[in-house]
Enzyme design. Sequence first.
Site, PDB file in Angstrom:
ATOM      1  N   ARG A  85      48.961  28.542  39.261  1.00 19.41           N
ATOM      2  CA  ARG A  85      49.311  29.823  39.882  1.00 19.41           C
ATOM      3  C   ARG A  85      48.995  29.728  41.372  1.00 19.41           C
ATOM      4  O   ARG A  85      47.842  29.511  41.743  1.00 19.41           O
ATOM      5  CB  ARG A  85      48.498  30.942  39.236  1.00 19.41           C
ATOM      6  CG  ARG A  85      48.630  32.290  39.918  1.00 19.41           C
ATOM      7  CD  ARG A  85      47.804  33.362  39.204  1.00 19.41           C
ATOM      8  NE  ARG A  85      47.947  34.645  39.851  1.00 19.41           N
ATOM      9  CZ  ARG A  85      47.014  35.206  40.629  1.00 19.41           C
ATOM     10  NH1 ARG A  85      45.854  34.608  40.845  1.00 19.41           N
ATOM     11  NH2 ARG A  85      47.230  36.381  41.191  1.00 19.41           N
ATOM     12  N   HIS A 129      49.884  37.627  48.115  1.00 20.26           N
ATOM     13  CA  HIS A 129      48.431  37.517  47.974  1.00 20.26           C
ATOM     14  C   HIS A 129      47.844  37.804  49.364  1.00 20.26           C
ATOM     15  O   HIS A 129      47.205  36.959  49.976  1.00 20.26           O
ATOM     16  CB  HIS A 129      48.051  36.139  47.444  1.00 20.26           C
ATOM     17  CG  HIS A 129      46.701  36.084  46.776  1.00 20.26           C
ATOM     18  ND1 HIS A 129      46.505  35.602  45.496  1.00 20.26           N
ATOM     19  CD2 HIS A 129      45.468  36.434  47.209  1.00 20.26           C
ATOM     20  CE1 HIS A 129      45.212  35.655  45.183  1.00 20.26           C
ATOM     21  NE2 HIS A 129      44.568  36.148  46.214  1.00 20.26           N
ATOM     22  N   GLU A 174      46.376  41.828  43.034  1.00 19.40           N
ATOM     23  CA  GLU A 174      45.300  42.782  43.312  1.00 19.40           C
ATOM     24  C   GLU A 174      45.641  43.788  44.420  1.00 19.40           C
ATOM     25  O   GLU A 174      44.991  43.810  45.472  1.00 19.40           O
ATOM     26  CB  GLU A 174      44.017  42.039  43.683  1.00 19.40           C
ATOM     27  CG  GLU A 174      43.518  41.106  42.596  1.00 19.40           C
ATOM     28  CD  GLU A 174      42.104  40.587  42.876  1.00 19.40           C
ATOM     29  OE1 GLU A 174      41.534  40.897  43.940  1.00 19.40           O
ATOM     30  OE2 GLU A 174      41.564  39.876  42.014  1.00 19.40           O
ATOM     31  N   ASN A 303      42.702  39.967  36.657  1.00 16.94           N
ATOM     32  CA  ASN A 303      41.670  39.181  37.334  1.00 16.94           C
ATOM     33  C   ASN A 303      40.326  39.838  37.046  1.00 16.94           C
ATOM     34  O   ASN A 303      40.163  41.042  37.263  1.00 16.94           O
ATOM     35  CB  ASN A 303      41.886  39.167  38.845  1.00 16.94           C
ATOM     36  CG  ASN A 303      43.156  38.422  39.227  1.00 16.94           C
ATOM     37  OD1 ASN A 303      43.818  37.820  38.382  1.00 16.94           O
ATOM     38  ND2 ASN A 303      43.491  38.446  40.502  1.00 16.94           N
ATOM     39  N   TYR A 305      35.954  39.383  37.314  1.00 21.82           N
ATOM     40  CA  TYR A 305      34.774  38.636  37.770  1.00 21.82           C
ATOM     41  C   TYR A 305      33.465  39.225  37.265  1.00 21.82           C
ATOM     42  O   TYR A 305      32.553  38.497  36.887  1.00 21.82           O
ATOM     43  CB  TYR A 305      34.755  38.562  39.309  1.00 21.82           C
ATOM     44  CG  TYR A 305      35.864  37.677  39.828  1.00 21.82           C
ATOM     45  CD1 TYR A 305      35.691  36.310  39.936  1.00 21.82           C
ATOM     46  CD2 TYR A 305      37.114  38.209  40.145  1.00 21.82           C
ATOM     47  CE1 TYR A 305      36.714  35.475  40.365  1.00 21.82           C
ATOM     48  CE2 TYR A 305      38.154  37.380  40.574  1.00 21.82           C
ATOM     49  CZ  TYR A 305      37.941  36.017  40.674  1.00 21.82           C
ATOM     50  OH  TYR A 305      38.958  35.196  41.084  1.00 21.82           O
ATOM     51  N   GLU A 379      42.949  35.311  36.967  1.00 16.32           N
ATOM     52  CA  GLU A 379      41.817  34.795  37.752  1.00 16.32           C
ATOM     53  C   GLU A 379      40.525  35.093  37.014  1.00 16.32           C
ATOM     54  O   GLU A 379      40.331  36.194  36.486  1.00 16.32           O
ATOM     55  CB  GLU A 379      41.696  35.461  39.129  1.00 16.32           C
ATOM     56  CG  GLU A 379      42.652  34.967  40.157  1.00 16.32           C
ATOM     57  CD  GLU A 379      42.473  35.652  41.509  1.00 16.32           C
ATOM     58  OE1 GLU A 379      41.336  36.048  41.859  1.00 16.32           O
ATOM     59  OE2 GLU A 379      43.485  35.783  42.203  1.00 16.32           O
TER      60      GLU A 379
HETATM   61  C1  FCB Z   1      40.003  37.805  44.069  1.00 18.12           C
HETATM   62  C2  FCB Z   1      41.123  37.264  44.918  1.00 18.12           C
HETATM   63  C3  FCB Z   1      41.036  35.785  45.173  1.00 18.12           C
HETATM   64  C4  FCB Z   1      39.612  35.321  45.369  1.00 18.12           C
HETATM   65  C5  FCB Z   1      38.718  35.827  44.273  1.00 18.12           C
HETATM   66  C6  FCB Z   1      37.288  35.379  44.377  1.00 18.12           C
HETATM   67  O1  FCB Z   1      39.795  39.145  44.360  1.00 18.12           O
HETATM   68  O2  FCB Z   1      42.363  37.545  44.332  1.00 18.12           O
HETATM   69  O3  FCB Z   1      41.858  35.480  46.264  1.00 18.12           O
HETATM   70  O4  FCB Z   1      39.180  35.677  46.624  1.00 18.12           O
HETATM   71  O5  FCB Z   1      38.756  37.223  44.247  1.00 18.12           O
END
Ligand code: FCB
Length: 475
Positions: A85, A129, A174, A303, A305, A379
Amino acid sequence: MSVAALPAPVRSDFPTGFVWGAATAAYQIEGAAAEGGRSPSIWDTFSRTPGKVRNGDTGDIACDHYHRYREDVALMAELGLGAYRFSLSWPRVRPGGTGPANETGLDFYDRLVDELLGKGITPVVTLYHWDLPQALEDAGGWLDRETAYRFAEYAALAARRLGDRVPTWTTLNEPWCSAFLGYGSGVHAPGRTSPVEALTAHHHLLLAHGLGTAALRAELPSSAQVSLTLNLAAVRPAGRTPADLDAARRIDGLANRIFLDPVFKGSYPADVLADTAHVTDWGFVHDGDLAEISRPIDSLGINYYTPTVVGADDPSDPAPRQDGHAGEISPWPADEGVRFVPAEGSRTAMGWPVDADGLYELLTRLRDELPGVPLLVTENGAAYDDYSDPSGAVHDPERVAYLHGHLDAVRRAAADGVPVGGYFLWSLLDNFEWSFGYGKRFGMVHVDFASQRRTPKDSARWYAEVIRTGRLPEE
Ligand code: FCB
């Protein structure tokens, strides 16, 4: 043939056809900022603005992927990736944001796509992006609805050139960050700090998604998949008081439902409109916009985290409010009375708590709320302070543990009926981490930025083995 001679049955922990990938973005890796006819983007401008990016870092050279893409694709092949990607640089494809395509820019992506296909790796393209051509910013940027029309034109140009070989297209990555960090807290380009602008930009980004989807459909073969990637939040209330629950509702509205409702139901949530009524009357929403925005898409990219824990603000508490986004100004419009509480768990180098259950919660919620919509984890990953030891190896056991936990959450979600079809590790390479510059390393491949030497970290070897076997190793 005796039973003993039969090959061992292949048992995967993941659904049949599960796509194993890695992700990057143009400004974060390409470099060659002034080559091949590329014009500046808002991130070139922002990174040159003193104080905006740590250490004054810019994406001018980044991972020099523009020149080293062959080596990078070879690495991907070595790791066994099934898909890659990446994003196209809008100012490389259509410098200045208007006019004809820049054939030299498209030639680069043409070569990259062919290189990937030659190694059996499926290209998954993101159109936006975050690198808006600066010329479009000068004309109003995402505050001007015309930008959405320019995006659709750019989408068509890209699809016309690459659509015969790229099966999956994502309009935006995002948009929450583009709107709320770009126009709310100002920690991302273009660095503005206005709640009404954040909501205006939000709507125009969604309009770009809708118009872009239509433009892609008009150019692409009917087999092509069109998607959108969101950084939805796994929102949890800090406590059970009505005020805590209301804070969680509010942030869920501004993080999640402000995207999911318009895209999948064709309306903005009534409570979000009410919560933000003192910020804007939403007059920027024109008749017909929501019909554009809710054009059917083929999959949704997620995405993830870290989770988002929110409670009611306690004015007597001297602790600073935390929103997890490193700025002093809140990215959220209309978050009065909301307090962000760090989740439990160890922290990554970004300070983000490690909590894989948040990913499971998000995926199962989407299974329930968007029945039948195929999902991809586009992500997931973690930054740690990796370094190469005297033998040249990069040991990153924390990242291996992070990936293990989160892939296990994906595995559990799939087993519980979530239609999750793939996982893209963020990121293939250490790269330009936006306002944090090169100080935060998310790669499974270490990059020495002085020499541009790539070294697969232990996590890359670990991930390659997961891909090869389709299974998570025993802990
Ligand atoms: C996301 C982004 C990516 C990267 C990660 C850590 O928010 O899409 O570009 O910076 O975080």
